[in-house]
Design a protein around this motif. Sequence first.
Motif, PDB file in Angstrom:
ATOM      1  N   GLN A  59       0.835  -1.200   0.000  1.00 54.51           N
ATOM      2  CA  GLN A  59       0.000   0.000   0.000  1.00 54.51           C
ATOM      3  C   GLN A  59       0.869   1.248   0.000  1.00 54.51           C
ATOM      4  OE1 GLN A  59      -1.603  -1.009   4.134  1.00 54.51           O
ATOM      5  NE2 GLN A  59       0.132  -2.252   3.495  1.00 54.51           N
ATOM      6  N   ASP A  60       0.218   2.401  -0.200  1.00 56.11           N
ATOM      7  CA  ASP A  60       0.956   3.659  -0.092  1.00 56.11           C
ATOM      8  C   ASP A  60       0.590   4.420   1.177  1.00 56.11           C
ATOM      9  OD1 ASP A  60      -1.600   4.560  -0.660  1.00 56.11           O
ATOM     10  OD2 ASP A  60      -1.037   5.708  -2.443  1.00 56.11           O
ATOM     11  N   ASP A  61      -0.307   3.857   1.990  1.00 50.59           N
ATOM     12  CA  ASP A  61      -0.757   4.520   3.209  1.00 50.59           C
ATOM     13  C   ASP A  61      -1.273   3.444   4.160  1.00 50.59           C
ATOM     14  OD1 ASP A  61      -2.223   5.862   5.210  1.00 50.59           O
ATOM     15  OD2 ASP A  61      -2.829   7.461   3.841  1.00 50.59           O
ATOM     16  N   PHE A  62      -0.571   3.213   5.263  1.00 46.04           N
ATOM     17  CA  PHE A  62      -0.997   2.165   6.198  1.00 46.04           C
ATOM     18  C   PHE A  62      -2.376   2.461   6.789  1.00 46.04           C
ATOM     19  CE2 PHE A  62       3.712   1.352   6.759  1.00 46.04           C
ATOM     20  CZ  PHE A  62       3.691   0.104   6.167  1.00 46.04           C
ATOM     21  N   ASP A  63      -2.663   3.736   7.081  1.00 47.67           N
ATOM     22  CA  ASP A  63      -3.940   4.073   7.699  1.00 47.67           C
ATOM     23  C   ASP A  63      -5.114   3.759   6.780  1.00 47.67           C
ATOM     24  OD1 ASP A  63      -2.739   4.927  10.030  1.00 47.67           O
ATOM     25  OD2 ASP A  63      -2.675   7.041   9.431  1.00 47.67           O
ATOM     26  N   ALA A  64      -4.927   3.953   5.466  1.00 53.46           N
ATOM     27  CA  ALA A  64      -6.000   3.695   4.505  1.00 53.46           C
ATOM     28  C   ALA A  64      -5.987   2.260   3.996  1.00 53.46           C
ATOM     29  CB  ALA A  64      -5.879   4.653   3.325  1.00 53.46           C
ATOM     30  N   GLY A  65      -4.995   1.479   4.414  1.00 55.67           N
ATOM     31  CA  GLY A  65      -4.870   0.109   3.944  1.00 55.67           C
ATOM     32  C   GLY A  65      -4.946  -0.898   5.071  1.00 55.67           C
ATOM     33  N   PHE A  66      -3.790  -1.416   5.469  1.00 50.19           N
ATOM     34  CA  PHE A  66      -3.748  -2.489   6.443  1.00 50.19           C
ATOM     35  C   PHE A  66      -4.368  -2.103   7.782  1.00 50.19           C
ATOM     36  CE2 PHE A  66      -1.623  -4.539  10.032  1.00 50.19           C
ATOM     37  CZ  PHE A  66      -1.958  -5.862   9.790  1.00 50.19           C
ATOM     38  N   ALA A  67      -4.035  -0.918   8.304  1.00 52.73           N
ATOM     39  CA  ALA A  67      -4.563  -0.530   9.616  1.00 52.73           C
ATOM     40  C   ALA A  67      -6.080  -0.394   9.580  1.00 52.73           C
ATOM     41  CB  ALA A  67      -3.917   0.782  10.079  1.00 52.73           C
ATOM     42  N   LEU A  68      -6.633   0.071   8.459  1.00 50.07           N
ATOM     43  CA  LEU A  68      -8.085   0.155   8.329  1.00 50.07           C
ATOM     44  C   LEU A  68      -8.705  -1.238   8.385  1.00 50.07           C
ATOM     45  CD1 LEU A  68     -10.748   1.595   7.754  1.00 50.07           C
ATOM     46  CD2 LEU A  68     -10.170   1.549   5.311  1.00 50.07           C
ATOM     47  N   ALA A  69      -8.132  -2.189   7.639  1.00 54.87           N
ATOM     48  CA  ALA A  69      -8.646  -3.557   7.690  1.00 54.87           C
ATOM     49  C   ALA A  69      -8.516  -4.141   9.091  1.00 54.87           C
ATOM     50  CB  ALA A  69      -7.898  -4.423   6.680  1.00 54.87           C
ATOM     51  N   GLN A  70      -7.384  -3.862   9.744  1.00 53.26           N
ATOM     52  CA  GLN A  70      -7.161  -4.402  11.076  1.00 53.26           C
ATOM     53  C   GLN A  70      -8.168  -3.860  12.074  1.00 53.26           C
ATOM     54  OE1 GLN A  70      -4.935  -6.757  11.296  1.00 53.26           O
ATOM     55  NE2 GLN A  70      -5.235  -7.163  13.478  1.00 53.26           N
ATOM     56  N   SER A  71      -8.590  -2.605  11.900  1.00 46.62           N
ATOM     57  CA  SER A  71      -9.570  -2.013  12.813  1.00 46.62           C
ATOM     58  C   SER A  71     -10.924  -2.696  12.719  1.00 46.62           C
ATOM     59  CB  SER A  71      -9.720  -0.513  12.515  1.00 46.62           C
ATOM     60  OG  SER A  71     -10.407  -0.293  11.284  1.00 46.62           O
ATOM     61  N   ARG A  72     -11.185  -3.397  11.622  1.00 41.18           N
ATOM     62  CA  ARG A  72     -12.460  -4.083  11.430  1.00 41.18           C
ATOM     63  C   ARG A  72     -12.437  -5.531  11.926  1.00 41.18           C
ATOM     64  NH1 ARG A  72     -13.501  -1.661   5.288  1.00 41.18           N
ATOM     65  NH2 ARG A  72     -14.042   0.462   5.981  1.00 41.18           N
ATOM     66  N   MET A  73     -11.255  -6.021  12.301  1.00 44.65           N
ATOM     67  CA  MET A  73     -11.138  -7.415  12.706  1.00 44.65           C
ATOM     68  C   MET A  73     -12.014  -7.789  13.899  1.00 44.65           C
ATOM     69  SD  MET A  73      -9.455  -9.248  10.642  1.00 44.65           S
ATOM     70  CE  MET A  73      -9.556 -10.676  11.718  1.00 44.65           C
ATOM     71  N   PRO A  74     -12.170  -6.951  14.925  1.00 42.36           N
ATOM     72  CA  PRO A  74     -13.009  -7.368  16.064  1.00 42.36           C
ATOM     73  C   PRO A  74     -14.439  -7.715  15.675  1.00 42.36           C
ATOM     74  CG  PRO A  74     -11.643  -5.514  16.699  1.00 42.36           C
ATOM     75  CD  PRO A  74     -11.471  -5.676  15.210  1.00 42.36           C
ATOM     76  N   GLY A  75     -14.945  -7.134  14.580  1.00 38.17           N
ATOM     77  CA  GLY A  75     -16.298  -7.435  14.126  1.00 38.17           C
ATOM     78  C   GLY A  75     -16.371  -8.508  13.069  1.00 38.17           C
ATOM     79  N   ASP A  76     -15.253  -9.186  12.824  1.00 33.38           N
ATOM     80  CA  ASP A  76     -15.155 -10.198  11.776  1.00 33.38           C
ATOM     81  C   ASP A  76     -15.401 -11.571  12.385  1.00 33.38           C
ATOM     82  OD1 ASP A  76     -14.359 -11.972   9.773  1.00 33.38           O
ATOM     83  OD2 ASP A  76     -12.637 -10.755   9.177  1.00 33.38           O
ATOM     84  N   ALA A  77     -16.327 -12.334  11.815  1.00 30.43           N
ATOM     85  CA  ALA A  77     -16.634 -13.668  12.345  1.00 30.43           C
ATOM     86  C   ALA A  77     -15.458 -14.630  12.243  1.00 30.43           C
ATOM     87  CB  ALA A  77     -17.837 -14.249  11.594  1.00 30.43           C
TER      88      ALA A  77
END
Length: 308
Positions: A271-289
């Motif tokens: 990615q070119d921006d961790f906040d808009a890429g990996f970190a954004l996906a990681q922030s959604r993990m708690p709601g992921d089944a």
Amino acid sequence: MSPTRRAFLAGATATALTALTGCADPPPTGHPALRRPRAAGAVAFLDVGDAGGAAPLRELRGEPDVLVGLGARLAPGTPGLTAMPAFPGEVLLPERSNTDAFLQVEGDDEEDCRERLDELLAALPGARATWRTAVRRDTVDERLQRNPFGFVEGQTNSDSILLPTGETLLAVRVIRLAHRLWDADTPEHQRRVIGRHPDGTWLDGAPAHAGPGYAADPTGAVIPLDSHVRAMNPRTPGAPAPRMLRRSWTYQAPPTPQGAPDGGVLFMAFQDDFDAGFALAQSRMPGDALHPYLLAVGGGYYAVPSAG
């Protein structure tokens, strides 16, 4: 994460699951992040000692099928490059986390890749592999691959992963999966956790290479709102898709010193921006089944120079 669940995941017989949700092919380019991945590989997390070790590593960037990732200490001027922060529910092992560098070799045979990695490491003065493993991909066709849970999934592509310098930012995660926990679930529950059928078809009937019809299923009656594919990319206004190009590899390392199995997925996201890429996906993990079935045991942020 409770201590009981953490202990179970850390010691469970683990397999690999690719966290991929789309289907697009990467565009042709000389950058190693955007070339078509090979069937096998070998990777190593490196400690280079003196920061001068960055120069020999950069010299490898033109080698065919070799990818070099430099940590924040070795590439201090790279925009947006920092140490990977801690995320909830991790049990990170120091030898696999926020190392000075990350090195990957790709090819058609795991043993050949291991031997080539040996040669590259021998030519890097002062570099020490803190952890290494062979990796592989179980491909179905040019755009789809099968994870060891038996589900066909695609690769999400982003056309915005290169920095103006020609570098890209790379997030690496080493993830163990709770295979016994997964196998105890019914096939129907597994489908609803992923959001697809094992052949890659979406639960609403859309083909594996197509997009799902979330607009016709706003409450998640067909594809649950917390299914992996939908939690990571809801495709709704105000919920942007993480901007990153994902590559996932299965690894099977020797057992841990305590005798526990050590296998899973080496997840790579450019990615070119961790906040808009990996970190954004990681922030959604708690709601992921899917979250209860995985445990991160390593990872780091790196800068990947262009091949030229």
